[in-house]
Design a protein around this motif. Structure first.
Motif, short mmCIF file in Angstrom:
data_model
loop_
_atom_site.label_atom_id
_atom_site.label_comp_id
_atom_site.label_asym_id
_atom_site.label_seq_id
_atom_site.Cartn_x
_atom_site.Cartn_y
_atom_site.Cartn_z
N PRO A 93 -3.47 4.73 -8.69
CA PRO A 93 -1.53 5.03 -8.32
C PRO A 93 -1.69 5.79 -9.99
O PRO A 93 -2.09 5.01 -10.59
CB PRO A 93 -1.01 3.87 -7.77
CG PRO A 93 -1.82 3.00 -8.39
CD PRO A 93 -3.14 3.40 -8.88
N SER A 94 -0.95 6.23 -9.67
CA SER A 94 -0.11 7.87 -10.85
C SER A 94 1.09 6.89 -11.22
O SER A 94 2.11 7.24 -11.76
CB SER A 94 -0.20 8.44 -10.83
OG SER A 94 -1.50 9.86 -10.11
N THR A 95 1.78 5.36 -10.71
CA THR A 95 3.14 5.00 -11.26
C THR A 95 3.24 5.16 -12.03
O THR A 95 2.63 4.11 -13.13
CB THR A 95 2.71 3.62 -10.49
OG1 THR A 95 1.57 3.61 -9.08
CG2 THR A 95 4.16 2.98 -10.30
N ARG A 109 2.05 2.16 -3.71
CA ARG A 109 1.04 2.62 -4.55
C ARG A 109 1.06 3.92 -4.11
O ARG A 109 1.14 4.64 -4.97
CB ARG A 109 -0.27 1.47 -4.22
CG ARG A 109 -1.08 0.81 -5.28
CD ARG A 109 -2.32 0.03 -5.26
NE ARG A 109 -3.30 0.49 -5.55
CZ ARG A 109 -3.06 0.07 -6.87
NH1 ARG A 109 -2.53 -0.96 -7.46
NH2 ARG A 109 -4.67 0.27 -7.15
N ILE A 110 1.16 3.67 -2.68
CA ILE A 110 0.59 5.30 -2.63
C ILE A 110 2.17 6.10 -2.86
O ILE A 110 2.15 7.38 -3.56
CB ILE A 110 0.02 5.48 -1.45
CG1 ILE A 110 -1.07 5.09 -0.85
CG2 ILE A 110 -0.17 7.24 -1.05
CD1 ILE A 110 -1.53 5.36 0.74
N LEU A 168 1.41 -0.76 -0.17
CA LEU A 168 0.25 -0.09 0.00
C LEU A 168 1.10 1.26 0.11
O LEU A 168 0.71 2.60 -0.75
CB LEU A 168 -0.95 -0.10 1.19
CG LEU A 168 -1.61 1.22 1.54
CD1 LEU A 168 -2.60 1.17 0.55
CD2 LEU A 168 -2.80 0.96 2.41
N GLU A 228 -4.49 8.23 -4.10
CA GLU A 228 -2.63 7.48 -4.77
C GLU A 228 -3.93 5.96 -4.65
O GLU A 228 -2.38 4.97 -4.86
CB GLU A 228 -1.90 8.05 -3.98
CG GLU A 228 -1.81 9.43 -4.73
CD GLU A 228 -1.78 9.41 -5.68
OE1 GLU A 228 -1.64 8.68 -6.82
OE2 GLU A 228 -1.64 10.61 -6.20
N ALA A 229 -3.80 5.22 -3.25
CA ALA A 229 -4.24 4.34 -3.14
C ALA A 229 -4.88 3.31 -4.42
O ALA A 229 -5.61 2.43 -4.47
CB ALA A 229 -4.39 3.95 -1.36
N TRP A 259 3.84 5.99 -5.68
CA TRP A 259 3.79 5.63 -6.85
C TRP A 259 5.86 4.34 -7.49
O TRP A 259 6.02 4.60 -8.38
CB TRP A 259 4.76 6.75 -7.74
CG TRP A 259 3.03 7.90 -7.65
CD1 TRP A 259 2.55 7.55 -7.00
CD2 TRP A 259 3.84 9.35 -8.61
NE1 TRP A 259 1.83 8.63 -6.90
CE2 TRP A 259 2.23 9.76 -8.31
CE3 TRP A 259 4.23 9.71 -9.49
CZ2 TRP A 259 1.58 10.48 -8.91
CZ3 TRP A 259 3.62 11.20 -9.61
CH2 TRP A 259 2.99 11.16 -9.64
#
Lengths: 367, 250
Positions: free
Chosen positions: B32-34, A77-78, A74, B28-29, A80
């Motif tokens: 997400p902008s990964t 993920r947050i 998590l 974002e969780a 990036w």
């Protein structure tokens, strides 16, 4: 009355057995097999079941493996990133904690020269006594190991013992980082303990009992609606007690490299690293019991007695996931900030919670 | 001196900031902008002028040594082949992938590729011989997806395309310009006649008069191989381009 001869007999255990309709035919068959039947009867005996399966050791292991992975994933993920993935790609790297555990297991345990050798080696194992004992008093539906009217005071007392062990670990390590970490742990203990006890006390007043089974029974309305202030105080105290961010002050990886546990390596590090997570599990269970209705929930017929346990497990996991979520959005407070927060704001709010508890108690809501 | 005061939000502002942080975390969780490229399984789409592994086309090489001269890392050495011509070898242990050699090659004999992930067993193997430079190295490709960074308006976007990126760049066919050797500074000539000896086509001769000896290059016989350019001790010979109609007119 149960005669002495009856205790330890198969019939005694069968009298208080977990009833799960899903596997009942298999259990019935196994009970008739001579030796296996006795073992099955012991395993399914409610106190033993609570100890070994849920909310005991098996559930704890599952929670540990899941929450460590979940927290890393998590946060990644947050932030990036991707997080643990390569160990088992098709299932998103969920066995990463197991892989880490294996690595710890085969690593050398280094006991450095300046440490107090007996305590250094003993405490990581001894600390499991206060960490695991509270599970005995937590009811998962109708499954409970020890049913006593003094359950909540006992749980709070035992949980309060954990910092003492952590400070002892830091002392036995005899290194400067461990020393700073121990002192910080002691300060944090002072910061959260009184609001924490006040929050529990408020809930005892709300329900008029300290018996965890009765508390769950009386929660037709979840405690978080009855006394949301106490729930808030309890949640923040929980974040402080399990050293989650923003209160990850005793462990503070970046500053003092895991604080009291800095000198540990190998399997001993694996043990001390999970202490915070185990404490988190205990306190999440307590929060579920006090504020979220414990094992209450729609009954799943196929699971029978296990239904309540499953609900408790799910609610606990949700609480733990929220706690893990905090880590990715908050920065770490300084020790003095956390202390000021604990001794002023937290105590004020907890006193408000206590007053609300007293009012509900006088109104006699539970009756 | 300007002093900046630390902002002290009041209780409501504080709570608002906390909620903002929590909402950002939740956003974002969930979405997400990964921007991570999962490298062996995905590859970034590289531009055609990417400076990667260098391929060699022997037919275009005129052995002019320009690549070897220009190389700032001294990675290119010329090696004599069976047909008495000199062809480049690249030592990838030294190469800094500046592609000066590709830029400087007059015949497009060196060609760029997008290959950037070649592994070698030892240092000796990294000295790539001419024969190996002709074909692209063997690559085990696991990627099925090409990733592209696109700038739209002001946002940097991350786009996945389900196609394989071709790593060997198709350069447009090289228009062959006829080049001949010519002397750019006849007054410096030593008349050593090395160029005469080295020319395979006997295009260079020496005209002697009473006063001086002058080299003369027969432009019809010269193939533009550039061997004389390399051998000239005072480096006054150069390959110069001849346009088609001019050479026809001669």
């Amino acid at each position: 009355m149960v005669s002495d001869a009856m205790i330890l007999s198969k019939e005694y255990f069968m009298g208080n057995m977990v009833n799960i309709p899903l596997i009942q035919p298999i259990v019935d068959y196994l009970l008739n097999v001579p030796f296996v039947g006795y073992i099955v009867a012991i395993l399914l005996w409610k106190p033993m079941f609570a100890l070994l399966f849920i909310p005991g050791l098996t559930a704890l292991m599952i929670v540990l493996l899941f929450i460590i992975w979940f927290e890393r994933k998590l946060t990644a993920r947050i932030q990036w990133r991707v997080g643990p993935l390569e160990v088992s790609r098709p299932i998103g790297g969920i066995i990463q904690p197991m892989a880490d555990g294996l690595r710890y297991f085969f690593q050398e345990v280094i006991v450095h020269r300046d440490s107090h050798r007996p305590y250094f080696l003993q405490f990581p194992i001894l600390i499991f006594i206060p960490v695991l004992l509270p599970i005995l008093f937590i009811p998962a539906g109708s499954i409970i190991a020890i049913n006593t009217p003094y359950a909540l005071p006992v749980i709070v007392a035992i949980v309060s013992l954990i910092p003492v062990f952590i400070i002892a670990i830091g002392w036995a390590s005899n290194s400067r980082f461990a020393y700073i970490g121990s002192v910080r742990e002691a300060f944090m203990y002072f910061a959260y303990e009184i609001p924490f006890i006040f929050a529990v006390l408020a809930m005892i007043l709300v329900y008029g009992t300290a018996d965890t089974t009765l508390i769950v029974e009386r929660q037709t309305i979840p405690g978080i609606i009855l006394n949301p202030v106490a729930a808030l105080v309890f949640f923040i105290a929980m974040a402080m007690a399990t050293s989650r961010l923003p209160f990850e002050i005793p462990e503070a990886d970046q500053e003092i490299a895991f604080g009291p546990f800095v000198e540990y390596s190998g399997i001993l590090f694996g043990l001390v690293m999970t202490i915070a997570y185990e404490k988190m599990y205990i306190l999440s269970l307590l929060m579920t019991i006090l504020f979220l209705g414990g094992g209450n929930g729609p009954a799943i017929l196929l699971l029978g007695d296990l239904s309540g346990a499953i609900w408790l497990f799910i609610k606990t996991l949700v609480v733990m996931m929220v706690l893990a979520f905090l880590r990715s959005i908050y920065a770490r407070l300084r020790l003095d900030q956390a202390l000021r927060f604990g001794w002023t704001t937290m105590i004020e709010i907890s006193l408000v919670a206590l007053v609300i508890g007293v009012i509900i108690n006088i109104l006699g809501w539970y009756a | 001196m300007i002093r900046i005061k630390a902002p002290k939000p009041d209780l409501i502002g504080n709570i608002k900031l906390h909620i903002d942080a929590l909402l950002t975390g939740v956003k974002e969780a969930v979405l997400p902008s990964t921007m991570t490229i999962h490298y062996p399984r995905e590859r970034r789409k590289l531009p055609d002028n990417f400076r990667g592994y260098i391929l060699f086309v022997p037919e275009n090489c005129i052995s002019c040594f320009q690549c070897s001269f220009v190389c700032p890392a001294n990675a290119i050495t010329m090696k004599k082949a069976d047909n008495e011509r000199n062809y480049p070898t690249i030592d990838y242990a030294k190469c800094i992938f500046c592609h000066f050699c590709v830029d400087t090659c007059p015949g497009n004999a060196l060609q760029p590729t997008k290959i950037h992930d070649v592994a070698y067993k030892d240092m000796e193997e990294m000295l790539t011989q001419t024969e190996e430079m002709v074909k692209s190295p063997e690559i085990q490709r696991e990627d099925t997806i090409t990733v592209e960074y696109v700038i739209e308006d002001v946002d940097l976007l991350f786009r996945r395309i389900a196609e394989k990126d071709e790593l060997v760049v198709k350069t447009p066919p090289h228009e062959k310009v006829r080049e001949i050797s010519s002397c750019i500074e006849p007054e410096s000539c030593l008349a050593c006649a090395i160029c005469v000896g080295v020319c395979p086509n006997e295009a260079i001769s020496i005209e002697s008069s009473d006063v001086e000896k002058v080299i003369k290059i027969d432009s019809n016989n010269c193939t533009g191989c550039g061997l004389c350019v390399k051998e000239c001790p005072v480096q006054i010979l150069r390959l110069t381009r001849v346009s088609e109609d001019e050479s026809e007119g001669e």
